[in-house]
Design an enzyme around this catalytic site. Structure first.
Site, PDB file in Angstrom:
ATOM      1  N   GLU A  91      42.571  22.838  -1.993  1.00 52.10           N
ATOM      2  CA  GLU A  91      42.676  21.459  -2.467  1.00 52.10           C
ATOM      3  C   GLU A  91      42.687  20.474  -1.297  1.00 52.10           C
ATOM      4  O   GLU A  91      42.094  19.392  -1.372  1.00 52.10           O
ATOM      5  CB  GLU A  91      43.941  21.287  -3.312  1.00 52.10           C
ATOM      6  CG  GLU A  91      43.925  22.059  -4.621  1.00 52.10           C
ATOM      7  CD  GLU A  91      42.801  21.620  -5.525  1.00 52.10           C
ATOM      8  OE1 GLU A  91      42.618  20.406  -5.712  1.00 52.10           O
ATOM      9  OE2 GLU A  91      42.087  22.499  -6.045  1.00 52.10           O
TER      10      GLU A  91
ATOM     11  N   TRP B 243      39.156  20.204  -0.182  1.00 51.06           N
ATOM     12  CA  TRP B 243      38.407  19.310  -1.062  1.00 51.06           C
ATOM     13  C   TRP B 243      38.614  17.862  -0.637  1.00 51.06           C
ATOM     14  O   TRP B 243      37.669  17.071  -0.633  1.00 51.06           O
ATOM     15  CB  TRP B 243      38.879  19.471  -2.515  1.00 51.06           C
ATOM     16  CG  TRP B 243      38.107  20.478  -3.315  1.00 51.06           C
ATOM     17  CD1 TRP B 243      38.516  21.728  -3.665  1.00 51.06           C
ATOM     18  CD2 TRP B 243      36.795  20.306  -3.881  1.00 51.06           C
ATOM     19  NE1 TRP B 243      37.536  22.348  -4.413  1.00 51.06           N
ATOM     20  CE2 TRP B 243      36.475  21.494  -4.561  1.00 51.06           C
ATOM     21  CE3 TRP B 243      35.875  19.268  -3.879  1.00 51.06           C
ATOM     22  CZ2 TRP B 243      35.269  21.683  -5.227  1.00 51.06           C
ATOM     23  CZ3 TRP B 243      34.666  19.443  -4.543  1.00 51.06           C
ATOM     24  CH2 TRP B 243      34.364  20.624  -5.213  1.00 51.06           C
TER      25      TRP B 243
ATOM     26  N   TRP C 271      24.562   4.473 -20.096  1.00 48.52           N
ATOM     27  CA  TRP C 271      25.969   4.376 -20.453  1.00 48.52           C
ATOM     28  C   TRP C 271      26.170   3.346 -21.563  1.00 48.52           C
ATOM     29  O   TRP C 271      25.495   2.313 -21.609  1.00 48.52           O
ATOM     30  CB  TRP C 271      26.804   3.982 -19.230  1.00 48.52           C
ATOM     31  CG  TRP C 271      26.641   4.894 -18.053  1.00 48.52           C
ATOM     32  CD1 TRP C 271      25.989   4.620 -16.880  1.00 48.52           C
ATOM     33  CD2 TRP C 271      27.134   6.238 -17.928  1.00 48.52           C
ATOM     34  NE1 TRP C 271      26.052   5.702 -16.038  1.00 48.52           N
ATOM     35  CE2 TRP C 271      26.740   6.716 -16.652  1.00 48.52           C
ATOM     36  CE3 TRP C 271      27.854   7.083 -18.773  1.00 48.52           C
ATOM     37  CZ2 TRP C 271      27.049   7.983 -16.192  1.00 48.52           C
ATOM     38  CZ3 TRP C 271      28.169   8.361 -18.323  1.00 48.52           C
ATOM     39  CH2 TRP C 271      27.767   8.797 -17.053  1.00 48.52           C
TER      40      TRP C 271
ATOM     41  N   ASN D  96      46.751  16.494 -12.088  1.00 47.30           N
ATOM     42  CA  ASN D  96      45.340  16.633 -11.751  1.00 47.30           C
ATOM     43  C   ASN D  96      44.509  17.211 -12.889  1.00 47.30           C
ATOM     44  O   ASN D  96      43.365  16.800 -13.114  1.00 47.30           O
ATOM     45  CB  ASN D  96      45.173  17.498 -10.502  1.00 47.30           C
ATOM     46  CG  ASN D  96      43.746  17.498  -9.996  1.00 47.30           C
ATOM     47  OD1 ASN D  96      43.203  16.448  -9.676  1.00 47.30           O
ATOM     48  ND2 ASN D  96      43.113  18.666  -9.970  1.00 47.30           N
TER      49      ASN D  96
ATOM     50  N   TRP E 134      31.327   5.890 -15.885  1.00 44.90           N
ATOM     51  CA  TRP E 134      32.425   6.476 -15.114  1.00 44.90           C
ATOM     52  C   TRP E 134      33.054   5.485 -14.154  1.00 44.90           C
ATOM     53  O   TRP E 134      34.234   5.595 -13.808  1.00 44.90           O
ATOM     54  CB  TRP E 134      31.939   7.699 -14.341  1.00 44.90           C
ATOM     55  CG  TRP E 134      30.821   7.413 -13.375  1.00 44.90           C
ATOM     56  CD1 TRP E 134      29.483   7.428 -13.627  1.00 44.90           C
ATOM     57  CD2 TRP E 134      30.958   7.036 -11.996  1.00 44.90           C
ATOM     58  NE1 TRP E 134      28.762   7.080 -12.496  1.00 44.90           N
ATOM     59  CE2 TRP E 134      29.647   6.843 -11.485  1.00 44.90           C
ATOM     60  CE3 TRP E 134      32.048   6.855 -11.147  1.00 44.90           C
ATOM     61  CZ2 TRP E 134      29.401   6.476 -10.161  1.00 44.90           C
ATOM     62  CZ3 TRP E 134      31.805   6.480  -9.837  1.00 44.90           C
ATOM     63  CH2 TRP E 134      30.498   6.300  -9.345  1.00 44.90           C
TER      64      TRP E 134
ATOM     65  N   TRP F 247      35.936  11.465  -9.978  1.00 45.20           N
ATOM     66  CA  TRP F 247      35.250  10.852 -11.113  1.00 45.20           C
ATOM     67  C   TRP F 247      33.780  11.256 -11.167  1.00 45.20           C
ATOM     68  O   TRP F 247      33.239  11.537 -12.243  1.00 45.20           O
ATOM     69  CB  TRP F 247      35.392   9.332 -11.061  1.00 45.20           C
ATOM     70  CG  TRP F 247      36.579   8.895 -11.842  1.00 45.20           C
ATOM     71  CD1 TRP F 247      37.835   8.625 -11.376  1.00 45.20           C
ATOM     72  CD2 TRP F 247      36.649   8.726 -13.255  1.00 45.20           C
ATOM     73  NE1 TRP F 247      38.678   8.304 -12.412  1.00 45.20           N
ATOM     74  CE2 TRP F 247      37.976   8.348 -13.574  1.00 45.20           C
ATOM     75  CE3 TRP F 247      35.728   8.849 -14.292  1.00 45.20           C
ATOM     76  CZ2 TRP F 247      38.401   8.097 -14.878  1.00 45.20           C
ATOM     77  CZ3 TRP F 247      36.134   8.603 -15.598  1.00 45.20           C
ATOM     78  CH2 TRP F 247      37.446   8.235 -15.880  1.00 45.20           C
TER      79      TRP F 247
END
Length: 463
Positions: free
Chosen positions: A275, A278, A307, A342, A360, A383
């Protein structure tokens, strides 16, 4: 008043700590007095999406930093500026007033921050003042690992392999301070920082508080992280994200603490380390592909996704009134606490971008405004992963089913009942069917899952 004795200046930004701070440590190696500076850039912060909690959290920590520096003989000079573009002018004024000869600062990697620092470097060219920049917020700085073709990595797994080859985690340790700090005549300016109105007890202020939270997790929780990290009703995550995002904790300190307490790296530790990697990956992405800092998707082909404009549905999602309890619980936790587990971040993001097919970027902005741990790279990366527009993203045809996600990760609906108290009288089995037969005056579902899924698949196929 200009001071005859020359001094060095440490410019604090996203690194509000004394311990394990590269810029401060470098300044301490010089045989000169030190002053420090911090700029409050609220209009710029708001432009970048910061909300009330993030701003208060940073201001409260700047106040705490001022106190810590004062104890060591360093005054923190605080100035309010309207934009990053004015930072250079304010720095020049401070340097002229205090006879500064060197500026020390830790790099930031987002586009506007990089542009600000390039501008500052240019402004001081031709003067007797030199600027010195350090990579402090990451174990491996952008550009230190690249693909064989010399590009930035677009996939996490090969990035992770290259990261481990470069990082040598067993050699990571905090930077030590090599000398006592000289006293200066610069005065800490606590008054300008005293109005943050910060009062969240679950996120205490200061390096020591952050160290305590980190230490508790590493000693007691990290070995079970792989098992408990996806269970939102458990205290299985580290809860250090606000401190890491504001630089209250140094990344080297975190790795050093892990290896200090655990000689053997088990699966739980390995998953948590992933993590952290990341986090570094997304910082490399914003540096190597700056268009993601400019309100654009990483995958530019997804700019053609149609969208939907559905303000009422978006508003229901923001308020936690979608009719899907696990989504509503996540959004209510965000609104109440300025933080969200998370797993719930992924569920809520997928629901907005996929089932509702709402842009988004609206969700990204709402999270940014609400989150106390808002970090642009991590928020944007998360996102875009959920919306299937980003690097190494979830395939567009993978759509989280909020009912199945809830049953899997909150089997007894403990998390849901905590944040959606009107459902407390119901059994978990009834809660996960309430979208089919709304009762207890609960909200009707704003979309049928199959309908939303089919609409999303068609939209991505036709882009």
């Amino acid at each position: 008043m200009t001071h005859p004795q020359s001094v060095n200046l440490v410019w604090f930004r996203n690194d509000l700590r004394v311990k394990d701070n590269s810029a401060l440590a470098a300044a301490l190696t010089e045989k000169k007095p030190i002053i420090a500076a911090f700029f409050i850039c609220e209009p710029q912060w708001q432009l970048h999406g910061w909300g009330r909690l993030k701003t208060q959290f940073v201001m409260a920590h700047a106040h705490k930093l001022s106190e810590s520096l004062k104890e060591k003989g360093i005054g923190l000079i605080v100035r309010s500026v309207k934009s990053f573009a004015l930072c250079g002018q304010e720095l020049l004024k401070i340097c002229e007033n205090y006879n500064c000869v060197k500026i020390f600062a830790n790099r930031e990697y987002e586009w506007d921050e990089r542009s600000r620092d390039i501008q500052v470097t240019q402004q001081f060219k031709g003067t007797t003042i030199t600027t010195h920049w350090f990579d402090d917020g990451l174990v491996v700085a952008p550009g230190e690992i690249l693909t064989k073709s010399g590009d930035y990595f677009k996939k996490f797994t090969p990035f992770k392999r290259a990261w481990f080859e470069k990082a040598n985690i067993h050699a990571i340790k905090p930077i030590s301070q090599n000398r006592s700090i000289y006293d200066t005549s610069a005065q800490s300016e606590l008054d300008i920082l005293s109005n943050s109105n910060y009062s969240l007890e679950q996120w205490p202020i200061g390096e020591k508080a952050a160290q305590k939270i980190l230490s508790h997790f590493i000693k007691n929780k990290i070995k079970q992280y792989d098992i408990q990290r996806d269970l939102p009703y458990e205290e299985g995550t580290s809860r250090i994200s606000p401190y890491l995002s504001a630089g209250i904790l140094g990344i080297r300190e975190i790795f050093w603490q892990i290896l200090r307490h655990h000689k053997i790296i088990n699966e739980g530790i390995e998953v948590w380390v992933s993590e952290l990697i990341w986090r570094e990956f997304y910082k490399h992405i914003v540096f190597g592909f700056p268009h993601v800092c400019k309100n654009r998707p990483f995958d530019l082909t997804t700019e053609a996704v149609p969208w939907r404009h559905a303000p009422e549905e978006y508003e229901a999602w923001c308020k936690g009134q979608t009719g899907y309890p696990i989504v509503d619980a996540g959004m209510r936790q965000l609104n109440q606490e300025g933080w969200m587990h998370n797993r719930l971040r992924m569920i809520c993001a997928s629901f907005l971008a996929k089932h509702l097919l709402i842009d988004w970027r609206l969700g990204e902005a709402y999270f940014a405004k609400q989150l106390i741990d808002f970090d642009f790279a991590a928020n944007n990366g998360g996102w875009q992963w959920s919306a299937s527009t980003g690097t190494d993203a979830m395939p567009y045809f993978r759509i989280f089913n909020p009912i199945l996600q809830g049953k899997k990760f909150d089997k007894e609906a403990e998390y849901i009942k905590h944040y959606v108290p009107e459902l407390q009288p119901l059994k978990a089995s009834d809660i996960y069917k309430i979208h089919l037969h709304p009762k207890n005056n609960y909200f009707h579902p704003i979309v049928q899952l199959e309908e939303g899924r089919d609409r999303c698949l068609l939209a991505f196929k036709q882009r």
